[in-house]
Design a protein around this motif. Structure first.
Motif, PDB file in Angstrom:
ATOM      1  N   ARG A   1       3.340  -6.473 -10.316  1.00  0.00           N
ATOM      2  CA  ARG A   1       2.728  -6.768  -9.003  1.00  0.00           C
ATOM      3  C   ARG A   1       2.788  -8.259  -8.680  1.00  0.00           C
ATOM      4  NH1 ARG A   1      -1.415  -2.762 -10.870  1.00  0.00           N
ATOM      5  NH2 ARG A   1      -0.990  -0.828  -9.740  1.00  0.00           N
ATOM      6  N   ARG A   2       2.635  -9.113  -9.680  1.00  0.00           N
ATOM      7  CA  ARG A   2       2.775 -10.556  -9.438  1.00  0.00           C
ATOM      8  C   ARG A   2       4.151 -10.857  -8.859  1.00  0.00           C
ATOM      9  NH1 ARG A   2       5.403 -15.201 -11.713  1.00  0.00           N
ATOM     10  NH2 ARG A   2       6.343 -14.156 -13.491  1.00  0.00           N
TER      11      ARG A   2
ATOM     12  N   GLU B   1       6.069 -12.817  -0.698  1.00  0.00           N
ATOM     13  CA  GLU B   1       5.433 -13.970  -0.054  1.00  0.00           C
ATOM     14  C   GLU B   1       6.331 -15.214  -0.119  1.00  0.00           C
ATOM     15  OE1 GLU B   1       1.318 -14.364  -1.416  1.00  0.00           O
ATOM     16  OE2 GLU B   1       1.031 -12.216  -1.109  1.00  0.00           O
TER      17      GLU B   1
ATOM     18  N   ALA C   1      -1.549  -2.257 -18.573  1.00  0.00           N
ATOM     19  CA  ALA C   1      -2.157  -2.927 -17.407  1.00  0.00           C
ATOM     20  C   ALA C   1      -1.553  -4.328 -17.227  1.00  0.00           C
ATOM     21  CB  ALA C   1      -3.673  -2.999 -17.567  1.00  0.00           C
TER      22      ALA C   1
ATOM     23  N   ALA D   1       0.835  -1.204   0.000  1.00  0.00           N
ATOM     24  CA  ALA D   1       0.000   0.000   0.000  1.00  0.00           C
ATOM     25  C   ALA D   1       0.871   1.256   0.000  1.00  0.00           C
ATOM     26  CB  ALA D   1      -0.942  -0.015   1.203  1.00  0.00           C
TER      27      ALA D   1
ATOM     28  N   ARG E   1       1.847  -3.998 -15.666  1.00  0.00           N
ATOM     29  CA  ARG E   1       1.709  -3.631 -14.256  1.00  0.00           C
ATOM     30  C   ARG E   1       1.300  -4.859 -13.431  1.00  0.00           C
ATOM     31  NH1 ARG E   1       0.791   2.022 -13.382  1.00  0.00           N
ATOM     32  NH2 ARG E   1      -1.028   1.684 -12.082  1.00  0.00           N
ATOM     33  N   ALA E   2       0.462  -5.701 -14.022  1.00  0.00           N
ATOM     34  CA  ALA E   2       0.069  -6.930 -13.320  1.00  0.00           C
ATOM     35  C   ALA E   2       1.277  -7.850 -13.144  1.00  0.00           C
ATOM     36  CB  ALA E   2      -1.042  -7.645 -14.082  1.00  0.00           C
TER      37      ALA E   2
ATOM     38  N   GLU F   1       2.326   1.729  -3.560  1.00  0.00           N
ATOM     39  CA  GLU F   1       1.294   2.227  -4.486  1.00  0.00           C
ATOM     40  C   GLU F   1       1.033   3.715  -4.222  1.00  0.00           C
ATOM     41  OE1 GLU F   1      -0.269   0.541  -7.007  1.00  0.00           O
ATOM     42  OE2 GLU F   1       0.273  -1.549  -6.547  1.00  0.00           O
TER      43      GLU F   1
ATOM     44  N   ALA G   1       4.691  -9.633  -5.305  1.00  0.00           N
ATOM     45  CA  ALA G   1       4.041 -10.575  -4.384  1.00  0.00           C
ATOM     46  C   ALA G   1       4.849 -11.871  -4.285  1.00  0.00           C
ATOM     47  CB  ALA G   1       2.612 -10.871  -4.839  1.00  0.00           C
ATOM     48  N   TRP G   2       5.410 -12.313  -5.391  1.00  0.00           N
ATOM     49  CA  TRP G   2       6.240 -13.528  -5.379  1.00  0.00           C
ATOM     50  C   TRP G   2       7.403 -13.387  -4.385  1.00  0.00           C
ATOM     51  CZ3 TRP G   2       6.711 -18.492  -7.054  1.00  0.00           C
ATOM     52  CH2 TRP G   2       8.002 -19.046  -7.075  1.00  0.00           C
TER      53      TRP G   2
END
Ligand SMILES: N[C@@H](CCC(=O)N[C@@H](CS)C(=O)NCC(=O)O)C(=O)O
Ligand SMILES: N[C@@H](CCC(=O)N[C@@H](CS)C(=O)NCC(=O)O)C(=O)O
Lengths: 223, 223
Positions: free
Chosen positions: A93-94, A101, A86, A67, A89-90, A70, A97-98
């Protein structure tokens, strides 16, 4: 003035610091050890985790590193780090997160537990099996980074993005804790050497966590 | 046509489905059980987790529920779900992360382990202590939702947002698994009753996971 609550080996804080550094946003560091669960901190952030960033004068508190990133991406135009179509950008973000996490759970969290928390909090020796598994996982993660860089100039595509900063943030903590063997990972090594030489990265590399000393190669640009 | 790979009790998939439902985006469901780690699935998504959403014709695969939600927020204008000022958007994302990380770890993951995985995979009885802890944690999370709704009309502010969808997604899985006691949570209950009656929520509530039956009140608008 923004105040970033963090401790030197928190990879999520490092990701935020790299982003703020790239964008030229000024901030002050406030030392926070989340494992102490300070009441005043939990009042600010119910998760009790680091990082948060706070502007007391404007009474704004931003929580959760994704957050926070962003927010600065939306409010500071300089050096866009989540850019492109888009779909691009995905993909960024993937991969953020990889690393946040999977790489955190497989590599960084066990290294922090064994080499930092056991030392600072429990005054116990690290568990050899857990360390070996984390180092094996670090090797697998470097393989994946090699694979990505075989197909692209940067982790998520043609340009430097938040995915590179996230990967470097986690790797740098693992490297500080002696969990990374760079042998045989030429792609990843070249990419990481490039990141290490960026002005946004220098202050992180020269900082130290009390009691814990990084290996010699940690700070070197040629490692 | 978008294909969403998921299983009925995956809360992250439910969040995506609620967003797509609100925005009126059509998609097809593909059943995926991540614990089987199907090779073809891991080839599409190295984390092996659900959900992903894929448009085979355009060869686009989006991975990670947060990245998926941001993608549809950026590409479909109808019913913005991460809107407002940058600070509002940060608050929405903070709360989505709160439910996806804390509520999932404290409540939903243990309930899925004890009441779904043990039944379907291990053919073992659930552990009573773990279930009790998860239900106690569910109560604490409802208290937090009550507190938020004491100050605001919706979870993250004045309007319905992705934070409401995330909270409802996790709560609905916990409720399906018998982990939620609504007694004494009037605010949360009223808010959840409103969400349950939305057309985006109806298809989720009528779906069933094989072998596992939800409590009677699960699907009722008046519970
Ligand atoms: N999703 C959070 C994760 C933050 C997180 O896990 N931080 C760790 C430190 S690296 C933490 O505070 N852990 C709690 C503890 O160590 O007690 C974020 O991205 O900000
Ligand atoms: N950060 C991911 C988390 C997804 C996740 O944890 N999914 C669970 C299912 S609810 C999963 O696939 N777990 C692996 C397993 O059950 O084996 C997202 O938001 O998409």
């Amino acid at each position: 003035m923004w105040q970033l609550f963090q401790f030197p080996l928190c990879p999520f804080s490092r990701k935020v610091r790299l982003l703020l550094g790239e964008k030229g946003v000024g901030y002050e560091l406030v030392r926070e050890s989340p494992w102490q669960r300070r009441d005043e901190y939990v009042d600010l952030n119910p998760t009790g985790r680091t990082p948060i960033i706070r502007d007391a004068a404007r009474d704004i508190t931003l929580i959760d590193s994704a957050a926070i990133c962003e927010y600065f991406e939306e409010t500071v135009d300089a050096k866009p780090m989540i850019s492109g179509t888009a779909a691009n950008r995905a993909e960024i973000r993937r991969l953020v997160a990889w690393f946040d996490e999977q790489m955190y759970a497989d590599v960084v969290a066990p290294l922090l537990d064994e080499r930092m928390k056991k030392r600072l909090i429990h005054r116990a020796p690290p568990d050899g099996g857990t360390l070996r598994n984390a180092m094996r996982a670090a090797n697998d993660h470097l393989d994946y980074i090699d694979y990505l860089l075989d197909h692209r100039s940067w982790i998520a595509g043609a340009t430097l993005s938040l995915a590179d900063l996230a990967a470097a943030a986690h790797l740098s903590v693992a490297d500080y804790l002696g969990g990374v063997d760079w042998t045989g990972h030429e792609h990843a090594k070249g990419w990481y050497a490039g990141l290490k030489s960026r002005p946004s990265f220098r202050p992180l590399l020269s900082e130290r966590m009390e009691v814990i000393t990084p290996p010699k190669h940690y700070e070197l640009l040629d490692f």
